[in-house]
Scaffold this active site. Structure first.
Site, PDB file in Angstrom:
ATOM      1  N   PRO A  23      71.599  -9.320-110.760  1.00  0.00           N
ATOM      2  CA  PRO A  23      73.035  -9.236-110.469  1.00  0.00           C
ATOM      3  C   PRO A  23      73.543 -10.575-109.947  1.00  0.00           C
ATOM      4  CG  PRO A  23      71.833  -7.385-109.502  1.00  0.00           C
ATOM      5  CD  PRO A  23      70.809  -8.372-109.959  1.00  0.00           C
ATOM      6  N   CYS A  24      74.602 -11.078-110.539  1.00  0.00           N
ATOM      7  CA  CYS A  24      75.194 -12.355-110.124  1.00  0.00           C
ATOM      8  C   CYS A  24      76.650 -12.106-109.766  1.00  0.00           C
ATOM      9  CB  CYS A  24      75.083 -13.399-111.225  1.00  0.00           C
ATOM     10  SG  CYS A  24      73.381 -13.814-111.659  1.00  0.00           S
ATOM     11  N   GLN A  25      76.976 -12.174-108.490  1.00  0.00           N
ATOM     12  CA  GLN A  25      78.310 -11.817-108.013  1.00  0.00           C
ATOM     13  C   GLN A  25      79.211 -13.016-107.770  1.00  0.00           C
ATOM     14  OE1 GLN A  25      78.981  -8.625-108.031  1.00  0.00           O
ATOM     15  NE2 GLN A  25      76.864  -8.162-108.551  1.00  0.00           N
TER      16      GLN A  25
END
EC number: 2.1.1.37
Length: 372
Positions: free
Chosen positions: A121-123
């Site tokens: 996950p890359c926020q």
């Protein structure tokens, strides 16, 4: 004329001989069976699945003949689902940031890892590059750095990293270049490409960026599309029994959610493949996500499946799709079980890598490995 009858000792002797023959036949069969399994085990390429979710990526790699060493996932319901569908796999319910190098290597018995796969996950897309810090330095992208750490630790022949398609153009391509550079520093040749799951038989328009890294510096190839004519929503879910809102069925995960009377009235006006513009103006929602208050088109691939599809309705039945139907749009087989509360199940489905896309990628990796 006399009859010769065998005495008990002769019968016992014959029985012992036959028993011995059967014993050796069974023993040889068992040896052959387990030897073949062992050879497959030894010859198969191995993989680690990080941020494994419900197991879509793992399922694709298993189907392509890979052997799983370890999967890591932090969410309990995802792990329950993973274990239910992969009883022979080793899955850790753990925050990857708390898994030390030594413990990771211990869990795989220090075996050689051929491929590391996962979708961290890359926020931090929206801010990276705008406030003077790089993508890798953004604390919200710490899980990406964990993926890099595992690649650095295990030194696989290949790695495959999947993420949302907008990463390709984010920050004018600088984010993509930065990610590539992180792996190049580890000695990998890296390429990335945006793949549409529909091109590989998934009945859904779902674009994802895929990074492939290769340790030996050889040519990197991506899977070629296998479907010029896309599979449709009707193809994928038309065989499931019809349900009214709130009804259940005997089919695994095929349970229709309840809807308010107002919601059902609004959606009754929306035709096959239609949207909120079909709803009379007096009832039509004034604002909100344009991807909601729509119906799937029976003769087209699905819109991108997410973790919340409660306001996207069946093409002919006045309700949202069941978890089973959503899973079919992601190309999960009908016997793949999802555990937890319904909203948790939907999130598991929506966040998964479609197994057919994963399998196509895995087969491309196999081909590269064969041609090394």
């Amino acid at each position: 004329m006399g009859f010769h009858s065998k005495n008990n000792s002769e019968y016992n002797g014959d029985f012992i001989i036959l028993s011995s023959i059967y014993y050796w036949m069974i023993l040889l069969y068992c040896i052959k069976f387990f030897l073949s399994k062992y050879l497959i085990y030894c010859m198969s390429l191995t993989y680690i699945d990080l941020f494994s979710g419900a197991g879509g990526f793992s399922l694709g790699f298993d189907r392509a003949g890979f052997h799983q060493l370890l999967s890591v996932e932090i969410e309990p319901h995802y792990c329950d689902t993973y274990r239910a569908n992969f009883p022979d796999h080793q899955v850790l319910q753990q925050d990857l940031t708390t898994l030390s190098d030594d413990n990771l290597l211990r869990h795989i018995n220090h075996r050689k890892v051929d491929v590391v796969i996962g979708g961290p996950p890359c926020q931090g897309f929206s801010m990276a590059g705008k406030i003077g810090r790089t993508f890798a330095d953004d604390p919200r992208n710490h899980l990406f750095k964990e993926f890099v750490r595992v690649v650095k630790l295990t030194q696989p022949k290949f790695f495959v990293m999947e993420n949302v398609a907008r990463l390709f153009t984010h920050n004018s391509g600088k984010t993509r270049a930065e990610i590539t550079e992180q792996f190049e520093r580890l000695g990998y040749k890296v390429k990335c490409k945006v793949l549409n799951a529909a091109d590989f038989g998934v009945p859904q328009l779902r674009s994802r960026i895929v990074f492939i890294g290769r340790k030996d510096g050889g040519e990197i190839t991506f899977p070629e599309p296998s479907h010029t004519e896309y599979n449709t929503v009707g193809d994928a879910i038309g065989h499931f029994p019809k349900l009214n809102a709130g009804e259940n069925s005997l089919i695994l995960n095929h349970e229709a959610m309840n809807h308010s009377t107002q919601m059902l009235e609004k959606m009754s006006f929306v035709k096959n493949g239609g949207d909120r513009n079909d709803i009379p103006e007096s009832l039509r929602p004034i604002s909100g996500d344009v991807r909601k208050y729509i119906r799937y088109h029976s003769d087209k691939p699905s819109v991108c499946v997410t973790g919340d599809m409660r306001k996207v309705f069946h093409y002919e039945q006045n309700r949202a799709l069941t978890v089973r139907e959503l899973a079919a749009l992601q190309s999960f087989p009908d016997d793949f079980v999802f555990l937890g509360k319904k909203i948790a199940q939907q999130q598991q489905v929506g966040n998964a890598v479609p197994p057919l896309l994963a399998q196509a990628i895995a087969e491309a990796v196999l081909k590269m490995n064969t041609n090394e």
